[in-house]
Design a protein around this motif. Structure first.
Motif, PDB file in Angstrom:
ATOM      1  N   LEU A  59       0.828  -1.206   0.000  1.00 20.01           N
ATOM      2  CA  LEU A  59       0.000   0.000   0.000  1.00 20.01           C
ATOM      3  C   LEU A  59       0.862   1.255   0.000  1.00 20.01           C
ATOM      4  N   TYR A  60       1.869   1.307   0.865  1.00 17.34           N
ATOM      5  CA  TYR A  60       2.723   2.489   0.948  1.00 17.34           C
ATOM      6  C   TYR A  60       3.542   2.676  -0.327  1.00 17.34           C
ATOM      7  N   VAL A  61       4.026   1.584  -0.893  1.00 15.73           N
ATOM      8  CA  VAL A  61       4.828   1.691  -2.120  1.00 15.73           C
ATOM      9  C   VAL A  61       3.961   2.146  -3.287  1.00 15.73           C
ATOM     10  N   LEU A  62       2.763   1.563  -3.421  1.00 12.00           N
ATOM     11  CA  LEU A  62       1.869   1.945  -4.518  1.00 12.00           C
ATOM     12  C   LEU A  62       1.389   3.382  -4.354  1.00 12.00           C
ATOM     13  N   ASP A  63       1.171   3.799  -3.106  1.00 12.68           N
ATOM     14  CA  ASP A  63       0.778   5.190  -2.862  1.00 12.68           C
ATOM     15  C   ASP A  63       1.894   6.146  -3.268  1.00 12.68           C
ATOM     16  N   ALA A  64       3.142   5.812  -2.910  1.00 13.83           N
ATOM     17  CA  ALA A  64       4.277   6.662  -3.287  1.00 13.83           C
ATOM     18  C   ALA A  64       4.452   6.690  -4.799  1.00 13.83           C
ATOM     19  N   TYR A  65       4.275   5.544  -5.445  1.00 13.46           N
ATOM     20  CA  TYR A  65       4.430   5.437  -6.904  1.00 13.46           C
ATOM     21  C   TYR A  65       3.402   6.299  -7.633  1.00 13.46           C
ATOM     22  N   SER A  66       2.181   6.390  -7.074  1.00  8.88           N
ATOM     23  CA  SER A  66       1.102   7.119  -7.756  1.00  8.88           C
ATOM     24  C   SER A  66       0.899   8.525  -7.211  1.00  8.88           C
ATOM     25  N   SER A  67       1.761   8.976  -6.303  1.00  8.61           N
ATOM     26  CA  SER A  67       1.571  10.285  -5.675  1.00  8.61           C
ATOM     27  C   SER A  67       1.820  11.441  -6.644  1.00  8.61           C
ATOM     28  N   SER A  68       2.702  11.244  -7.618  1.00  7.94           N
ATOM     29  CA  SER A  68       2.918  12.280  -8.629  1.00  7.94           C
ATOM     30  C   SER A  68       1.943  12.049  -9.787  1.00  7.94           C
ATOM     31  N   SER A  69       1.898  12.994 -10.700  1.00  2.12           N
ATOM     32  CA  SER A  69       0.973  12.905 -11.835  1.00  2.12           C
ATOM     33  C   SER A  69       1.235  11.639 -12.658  1.00  2.12           C
ATOM     34  N   ILE A  70       0.180  10.916 -12.968  1.00  4.55           N
ATOM     35  CA  ILE A  70       0.305   9.676 -13.737  1.00  4.55           C
ATOM     36  C   ILE A  70       0.069   9.974 -15.215  1.00  4.55           C
ATOM     37  N   PRO A  71       1.066   9.723 -16.087  1.00  5.25           N
ATOM     38  CA  PRO A  71       0.873   9.947 -17.525  1.00  5.25           C
ATOM     39  C   PRO A  71      -0.298   9.128 -18.059  1.00  5.25           C
ATOM     40  N   PHE A  78      -1.839   1.541 -14.019  1.00  2.00           N
ATOM     41  CA  PHE A  78      -2.030   1.850 -12.603  1.00  2.00           C
ATOM     42  C   PHE A  78      -3.391   1.345 -12.121  1.00  2.00           C
ATOM     43  N   MET A  79      -4.428   1.560 -12.923  1.00  2.00           N
ATOM     44  CA  MET A  79      -5.764   1.116 -12.526  1.00  2.00           C
ATOM     45  C   MET A  79      -5.814  -0.403 -12.344  1.00  2.00           C
ATOM     46  N   LEU A  80      -5.141  -1.125 -13.237  1.00  2.69           N
ATOM     47  CA  LEU A  80      -5.123  -2.592 -13.132  1.00  2.69           C
ATOM     48  C   LEU A  80      -4.380  -3.036 -11.872  1.00  2.69           C
ATOM     49  N   THR A  81      -3.223  -2.402 -11.618  1.00  6.24           N
ATOM     50  CA  THR A  81      -2.438  -2.743 -10.427  1.00  6.24           C
ATOM     51  C   THR A  81      -3.220  -2.434  -9.155  1.00  6.24           C
ATOM     52  N   ALA A  82      -3.840  -1.239  -9.113  1.00  7.06           N
ATOM     53  CA  ALA A  82      -4.605  -0.834  -7.928  1.00  7.06           C
ATOM     54  C   ALA A  82      -5.818  -1.745  -7.720  1.00  7.06           C
ATOM     55  N   ALA A  97      -3.713   1.397   8.130  1.00  2.65           N
ATOM     56  CA  ALA A  97      -3.524   2.711   7.496  1.00  2.65           C
ATOM     57  C   ALA A  97      -4.730   3.028   6.614  1.00  2.65           C
ATOM     58  N   PRO A  98      -5.916   3.217   7.223  1.00  4.93           N
ATOM     59  CA  PRO A  98      -7.135   3.420   6.426  1.00  4.93           C
ATOM     60  C   PRO A  98      -7.120   4.692   5.589  1.00  4.93           C
ATOM     61  N   GLU A  99      -6.489   5.765   6.102  1.00 10.35           N
ATOM     62  CA  GLU A  99      -6.436   7.011   5.331  1.00 10.35           C
ATOM     63  C   GLU A  99      -5.625   6.829   4.053  1.00 10.35           C
ATOM     64  N   LYS A 100      -4.508   6.102   4.174  1.00 10.57           N
ATOM     65  CA  LYS A 100      -3.664   5.832   3.006  1.00 10.57           C
ATOM     66  C   LYS A 100      -4.426   5.000   1.969  1.00 10.57           C
ATOM     67  N   PHE A 101      -5.159   4.011   2.454  1.00 11.03           N
ATOM     68  CA  PHE A 101      -5.953   3.146   1.572  1.00 11.03           C
ATOM     69  C   PHE A 101      -7.043   3.960   0.877  1.00 11.03           C
ATOM     70  N   THR A 102      -7.675   4.869   1.602  1.00 13.58           N
ATOM     71  CA  THR A 102      -8.720   5.721   1.022  1.00 13.58           C
ATOM     72  C   THR A 102      -8.157   6.612  -0.080  1.00 13.58           C
ATOM     73  N   VAL A 103      -6.979   7.199   0.169  1.00 15.74           N
ATOM     74  CA  VAL A 103      -6.332   8.050  -0.838  1.00 15.74           C
ATOM     75  C   VAL A 103      -6.042   7.262  -2.107  1.00 15.74           C
ATOM     76  N   LEU A 104      -5.533   6.056  -1.958  1.00 14.00           N
ATOM     77  CA  LEU A 104      -5.222   5.222  -3.117  1.00 14.00           C
ATOM     78  C   LEU A 104      -6.485   4.901  -3.919  1.00 14.00           C
ATOM     79  N   CYS A 105      -7.560   4.555  -3.217  1.00  6.31           N
ATOM     80  CA  CYS A 105      -8.818   4.232  -3.904  1.00  6.31           C
ATOM     81  C   CYS A 105      -9.374   5.442  -4.650  1.00  6.31           C
ATOM     82  N   ARG A 106      -9.202   6.618  -4.070  1.00  4.13           N
ATOM     83  CA  ARG A 106      -9.692   7.822  -4.747  1.00  4.13           C
ATOM     84  C   ARG A 106      -8.855   8.151  -5.978  1.00  4.13           C
ATOM     85  N   ARG A 107      -7.573   7.809  -5.951  1.00  2.00           N
ATOM     86  CA  ARG A 107      -6.752   7.997  -7.155  1.00  2.00           C
ATOM     87  C   ARG A 107      -7.235   7.073  -8.268  1.00  2.00           C
ATOM     88  N   LEU A 108      -7.618   5.875  -7.886  1.00  3.99           N
ATOM     89  CA  LEU A 108      -8.179   4.951  -8.871  1.00  3.99           C
ATOM     90  C   LEU A 108      -9.459   5.536  -9.471  1.00  3.99           C
TER      91      LEU A 108
END
Length: 424
Positions: A59-71, A78-82, A97-108
């Motif tokens: 979760l933390y690695v995928l969040d860091a990977y997607s934290s910048s703008s995704i081309p 990214f959507m498939l991985t998430a 880490a529910p907040e981190k998980f929520t942020v990742l889901c919203r990026r999806l």
């Protein structure tokens, strides 16, 4: 060993027990900035982690990977991985880490909306909601996001399993308002107007210190759906916040005017009001509902005829309710019969309509089952309310507040027996 190898070793080594996961959570939190600096290198790290066994680290690695703008060209990847991660991750680990998980889901969700494929986010978000919920009665921050993608994809039924659960636990008031607003819109899409009214009323009457834009938009739709369903707009319930009762109507004047003109029962008057405010209704994305309001007045006027006449010609119906032709009246009557709004038969030979009584005798197996289900639901709700009342009665914060309120008034300050009765 470089920092990436060290991080990999830590994630793989501290993902077994609760104590290990607590320790790992602290390490990951301390190294968030370092992870984000790795950028593209994180994709190779993800391939070496098992999303089911190493969910917290993944979760933390995928969040860091997607934290910048995704081309755009990498968005689908990214959507498939998430999505795969959400489906396979450990519920126990992501709840650390529910907040981190929520942020990742919203990026999806955001990527799905940008690619104009909101339907692809429905199943992952529904799975995410279930994994975040301590119980079905708990509203998560992802509930509104799930309902939004269901709305955008026009997959209204996909949200029913979530919407049909009674919510008793709410963490963030705004999440509840959005949940009620989007839920009401989904029930409009399903033509379940009674449930839509229920959800919009929850948004309007929710405790509030200020009037929010969500409450205003919910009230606009509440007015329109009330006119469609019942032909009138009910007064505010007593428990509606004072700030809402004072200010809401002044923010929705075109809708109040529409309701007032609707009550006249005259199509021409209602059409004039609609034409005057068409641009406002359109800007609010409510013009489609307004047209349904206009159509419902024809039905309402036909329903009134059933209370006066036993038989009536299609031509007379058309003239009375201001339809242009008998054929239009026939179409309206047929649709109302099909929807169970009136009980009637049409004689095609002479163009006469016979209005009948409701044939329901309330003794069929289907009706008995419906009533039994309703009774069981009311009993369960009553039991739950009793439990909630007991919990509130024992809540320290509530008791402290009540104690402060009562201390302002002493019993001796009041004359318990009115003076005029003391000398009798």
């Amino acid at each position: 060993m470089d920092s990436m190898d060290a991080m990999l070793a830590q994630v793989q080594g501290f993902s077994a027990t609760n104590d290990d996961l607590t320790h790992l959570h602290g390490l990951l939190t301390q190294n968030e900035e370092a992870l984000r600096e790795q950028g593209p290198r994180l994709s190779s790290l993800l391939t070496q982690l098992d999303p089911a066994k190493h969910s917290l680290g993944y979760l933390y690695v995928l969040d860091a990977y997607s934290s910048s703008s995704i081309p755009r060209e990498q968005a689908e990847g990214f959507m498939l991985t998430a999505s795969n991660f959400i489906n396979s991750c450990s519920t126990e680990q992501i709840r650390i880490a529910p907040e981190k998980f929520t942020v990742l889901c919203r990026r999806l969700k955001e990527q799905a909306m940008q690619l104009q494929v909101p339907i692809q986010a429905i199943i992952p978000l529904r799975t995410a909601v279930r994994k975040l919920q301590p119980s079905p009665e708990h509203l998560t921050p992802l509930h509104p996001d799930l309902l939004l993608v269901c709305l955008l994809a026009k997959c209204y039924k996909a949200a029913l399993s979530i919407l049909e659960e009674d919510i008793f636990e709410i963490d963030i008031p705004k999440d509840f308002l959005l949940y009620c607003y989007y839920g009401g819109m989904i029930f409009i899409g399903l033509k379940r107007f009674n449930k839509a009214l229920e959800f919009f009323q929850h948004a309007i009457t929710a405790p509030a210190a200020t009037l929010t834009a969500i409450t205003v938009e919910a009230y606009k739709k509440f007015v329109l759906v009330s006119l469609i369903q019942t032909g009138q707009v009910p007064a505010f319930p007593k428990y509606t916040p004072a700030v809402v009762q004072r200010n809401l109507k002044s923010c929705t004047q075109p809708y109040i005017d529409l309701a007032n003109n609707y009550s006249s029962g005259k199509i021409s008057v209602l059409e004039a009001c609609v034409n005057t405010n068409t641009e406002k209704f359109k800007n609010d994305s409510n013009l489609g509902l307004v047209k349904q309001v206009l159509s419902s007045l024809y039905k309402r006027n036909i329903q009134r005829l059933t209370q006066t006449y036993l038989t009536l010609s299609l031509q007379d119906i058309a003239s009375t309710v201001q339809l242009e032709t008998a054929k239009q009246a026939e179409l309206h009557v047929l649709q109302m019969i099909q929807d169970g709004e009136i009980f009637a038969t049409i004689n095609q030979k002479d163009g006469m309509v016979s209005f009948n009584e409701d044939p329901e005798q309330y003794k069929t197996c289907q009706m008995t089952e419906y009533i039994d289900t309703a009774i069981r639901r009311i009993m369960a709700l009553s039991k739950k309310l009793t439990t909630v009342d007991e919990q509130i009665s024992c809540d320290h914060s509530y008791l402290s507040k009540v104690g402060r309120e009562r201390s302002r008034f002493e019993i001796d300050d009041f004359d318990t027996v009115p003076q005029k009765f003391t000398n009798m």
